[in-house]
Write a protein that holds these residues in place. Structure first.
Motif: not given
Ligand SMILES: [Zn+2]
Length: 400
Positions: A247, A257, A259, A264
């Motif tokens: 990340h 992403c 996240c 990332c």
């Molecule tokens: Zn990420």
């Protein structure tokens, strides 16, 4: 604040025992005199430790080498049959287990089909795999060190409970380790897949004997993590989440992403991105051989993935070298060997090193274990590591 712990005789004994095992493991075989010289332990201490390790079957003595003068030399080596370990892995469609000996060689393997299991479905399957592994190979069960399981994911506050098989529901907060321990009546170690693979590589692979290396783990199902050995320590960070480098942003405002951030590393270099580029929707539906053949044949999609993956990976290698000064960076993971080879071939030339005049004994980047067994062999390495690796936090003694 945690106080600095002192050392007592028992801890020192246990540490010295581990130092001797580690030394013999990395050198293949050594005499007592050589061990004493390399550890700076007294000959008497080394004799005591070697005798104890021989009694507990962890070491075996080879034929004495007769010299023209003086005492014959007896080389000692690790006894592969001196201890055993079980590694477990759980995927969306497959649960598997291996029994390995102390050298990491696979003695038995069992696979079961599962279908996106929740913990209540998976626990009995894992338990049954362990029970069958113990019957599948004739060995002294007193010598089973324990069971390791490698799972992708991050740690929650206070422990291991948020590690869970990727994209499976119902695992959040489930105490995998304690639950398995209760069912198996054996010590169970849970670790994230990147760290487990790094441990396996240090015990049995290309990182054997290296004090500082970063293992870049590319998970077949997606996700990139790093396992780090720094100055002989397994480095895990303040909340056990060191190495979540998938990340790191490599492309500002880039691809979205999971996240929540954009750009990332995961979204460019993950094997799952390669499969997207190649138009393979379901890799678990393909046999590893079929997947390898597809990659070997090559395709425009594969080339397009390599074109956009190689620069972010090169940048990551540069960053890891500058941040940690490792002896090497090991690339490995549960991805097809052919895919890793293609990526590694394209990685050169790396960015210029900060110390171009440095005499290198190992290459800047090495290929470690790849293929579907990477995580499970890392899992099996966990109990062996826990039992035999020197604990540098107990006391420090120069070796070598
Ligand atoms: Zn990420």
């Amino acid at each position: 604040m945690k106080a600095i712990s002192g050392t007592n005789l028992e801890q020192a004994k246990s540490h010295n025992r581990r130092v001797v095992i580690e030394l013999i493991r990395t050198h293949g075989s050594l005499s007592r005199a050589a061990i004493a010289r390399m550890t700076a332990l007294t000959p008497q201490t080394v004799s005591n430790i070697v005798e104890e390790l021989e009694r507990s079957h962890l070491l075996v003595a080879a034929e004495a080498q007769k010299l023209a003068r003086g005492q014959p030399i007896i080389p000692y080596s690790i006894n592969p049959a001196g201890a055993y370990s079980i590694g477990l892995e759980l995927g969306r469609r497959r649960a598997s287990g291996v029994l390995t000996d102390l050298s990491g060689a696979v003695c038995a393997r069992i696979e079961r089909q599962v279908e996106h299991p929740d913990p209540q479905q998976a626990m009995p399957v894992l338990q049954s795999i362990v029970e069958h592994l113990k019957q599948a190979f004739a060995f002294d069960q007193q010598r089973l060190l324990g069971v390791g399981i490698a799972l992708p994911g991050r740690y929650a506050e206070g422990g291991t409970t948020s590690l869970s098989p990727q994209s499976l529901p119902g695992w959040q907060g489930f105490p995998v380790g304690p639950e398995l321990e209760q069912r198996l009546n054996a010590p169970v170690l849970v670790e994230n897949d990147a760290t487990a693979a790094a441990i396996g590589e240090r015990l049995h692979g290309v990182a054997r004997g290296l004090a500082s290396f970063v293992y870049l783990f590319l998970a077949g199902g997606g996700g990139i993590g790093a396992g780090m050995f720094l100055d002989g320590h397994l480095y895990k960070g303040s909340r056990n989440n060191a190495g979540e480098i998938g990340h790191i942003i490599v492309e500002p405002h880039g691809r979205l992403c999971s996240c929540g951030k954009r750009g990332c590393l995961d979204r460019y270099v993950s094997p799952s991105v390669a499969y997207d580029f190649m138009g393979i929707a379901d890799t678990e539906g393909l046999s590893p051989d079929a997947l390898d053949a597809l990659i070997d044949r090559g395709s425009d999609g594969l080339d397009a993935w390599l074109d956009q993956a190689v620069q972010p990976l090169r940048q990551t290698v540069d960053f890891l070298e500058l941040a940690f000064d490792p002896e090497t960076i090991v690339l490995g993971g549960s991805l097809p060997t052919s895919l890793m080879r293609r990526l590694a071939e394209r990685l050169e030339p790396l960015h210029d090193p900060i110390d171009p005049g440095r005499q290198r004994t190992v290459p800047r980047v090495m290929i470690g274990m790849t293929g579907k067994d990477t995580a499970i062999l890392g899992a099996a390495a966990l109990p062996i590591f826990s039992e035999t690796n020197p604990r540098f936090d107990v006391l420090q003694k120069p070796v070598g």
